[in-house]
Design a protein around this motif. Structure first.
Motif: not given
Length: 343
Positions: A148, A152, A155-158, A160-161
Motif C-alpha cells: 500500500i 502511495g 503517486g497513485l494516492y496520498g 494518508w490512505v
C-alpha cells in the motif's frame, strides 16, 4: 476449558488477528517508507530509535496500568486508535513525521500487554494455537502494508490512505468487545505480583534465546555488509522473513500446546542457524534467502511460543515485551559486529 478451541472462541481470536492485520497494514506500511521520507540517516536513526524505545521500553508500565485498573479493553482500543492518528499527523511532513511516529509507537506500547492478556484469557489452555492464529494474520498485514505504501509513493494516492486500515481495525475491535463471552475483562483480575511472576520465565527465555538469534533485521545488516546488496534486495529479504514467520506461526503455536519443551527449543535453534547461514553464506543470494527464511521461523516462535509461556496478566506481558525488545537490539548489534569482522 477443553483442549480444543470452541467455535466462538476461535471466532474471537480470528477477529483479534483481523484487527492486527488491519493495524499492521497501516503502521508497517508507514514504517517501510520512513527511509525515503527522512532526509538524513542521523534523523532516521533518531526517529526510529526514539520510537522503538517508546514501543518496547514503556510496556512494563502500560502492563502494570492495565492490571491495576483492569482496563484491558480500554487500553487496547486506545492503543489501536493511535495508529491512524499517528499516521495522519506524520504525513504532514517534518517535524510532524517524527511526532506522528512516536504517537503510533506509544499506541503499540499501550495496547500490546493488555491485548495479549485478553487473547491469553479467552484461549485458556490453547494459548499457543491462539497466538499462532493471531501471528499468522498479523504477518499478512505486515506484508500488505508496504505494498500500500509503495503505491502511495508512486503517486497513485496520498499517503494518508495508510490510516484507513488502522481506522478499520478500531471499528472491528469495538465490535469484538461486544461479542466477547461473559465479560469485557479477563475472568481473573490479575495481581501485579502474580502477573510479574507469570511473565518472568518467558522474559528470561526470550532474552537468552533472542541474544543469539539472528532476527530479520540482523540478517539484513549482515547481508548488506558482506554482499553490498541494494535497498530493494534488502526489502525483499525482509519480506521473505515475514513469509517464513507467517507460515511457521500456526504449527509452532499448536506444537507448544502439545509439547511445550520441544516448541521452546525450535526458535533459538532456527535463530542460531539463521545467524550461521548469514555469516557463512550471506555474500550469496541463496545464502541470504536461506538466512531470511530461517530468521522468520525463529521470530514466529517467539511471537507464539514465548507469548504463550506468559501465565498472568498484562504486567507479565509488559516485562516480556521489554526483554524481547532488548534482546532484539542486542542481536542486531552482535551480528552486525561479527559481519564487520568477517568483511
Amino acid at each position: 476449558m477443553s483442549r480444543a478451541l470452541g467455535k466462538k472462541v476461535l471466532r474471537i481470536i480470528v477477529f483479534f488477528g483481523v484487527v492486527s492485520l488491519l493495524a499492521d497494514a497501516s503502521y508497517e506500511g508507514f514504517r517501510s517508507i520512513l527511509a525515503p521520507l527522512i532526509k538524513t540517516s542521523y534523523e532516521l536513526g533518531a526517529v526510529v530509535g526514539l520510537g522503538e524505545f517508546i514501543a518496547w521500553g514503556l510496556r512494563p508500565l502500560t502492563g502494570l496500568l492495565a492490571d491495576v485498573t483492569a482496563s484491558y479493553w480500554a487500553l487496547t482500543i486506545t492503543g489501536y486508535s493511535l495508529v491512524p492518528l499517528g499516521i495522519l499527523v506524520a504525513v504532514n511532513g517534518w517535524p510532524w513525521l517524527a511526532i506522528g511516529y512516536s504517537v503510533e509507537r506509544f499506541g503499540k506500547a499501550l495496547r500490546t500487554p493488555a491485548r495479549d492478556t485478553l487473547i491469553s484469557s479467552i484461549a485458556g489452555e490453547r494459548r499457543g494455537l491462539a497466538f499462532g492464529v493471531h501471528e499468522l494474520l498479523d504477518q499478512a498485514g505486515a506484508v500488505l502494508g508496504p505494498v500500500i505504501a509503495a503505491m502511495g509513493l508512486a503517486g497513485l494516492y496520498g499517503l494518508w490512505v495508510l490510516a484507513i486500515p488502522g481506522a478499520l481495525s478500531v471499528l472491528v475491535l469495538l465490535y469484538l468487545a461486544r461479542i466477547y463471552p461473559g465479560t469485557a475483562v479477563p475472568r481473573h483480575r490479575y495481581s501485579v505480583r502474580d502477573s510479574f511472576r507469570g511473565g518472568l520465565g518467558a522474559a528470561l527465555y526470550v532474552f537468552a534465546a533472542g541474544l543469539v538469534t539472528a532476527n530479520p533485521i540482523a540478517v539484513q545488516a549482515v547481508v548488506k555488509t558482506l554482499s553490498g546488496i541494494g535497498e530493494e534486495g534488502l526489502v525483499l529479504l525482509y519480506s521473505l522473513a515475514m513469509l517464513g514467520d507467517a507460515v511457521a506461526a500456526l504449527p509452532l503455536g499448536a506444537l507448544y500446546d502439545e509439547n511445550p519443551r520441544l516448541a521452546q527449543i525450535i526458535p533459538p535453534v532456527f535463530g542460531v542457524a539463521a545467524g550461521a547461514a548469514s555469516l557463512a553464506l550471506g555474500s550469496s543470494l541463496a545464502g541470504a534467502v536461506l538466512a531470511s527464511l530461517l530468521s522468520g521461523v525463529a521470530i514466529a516462535g517467539y511471537e507464539t511460543v514465548a507469548r504463550a509461556m506468559v501465565k498472568g496478566g498484562a504486567t507479565g506481558y509488559g516485562v516480556f515485551g521489554l526483554s524481547y525488545g532488548a534482546a532484539t537490539a542486542a542481536s542486531i548489534t552482535l551480528y552486525g559486529f561479527l559481519a564487520s569482522v568477517l568483511r
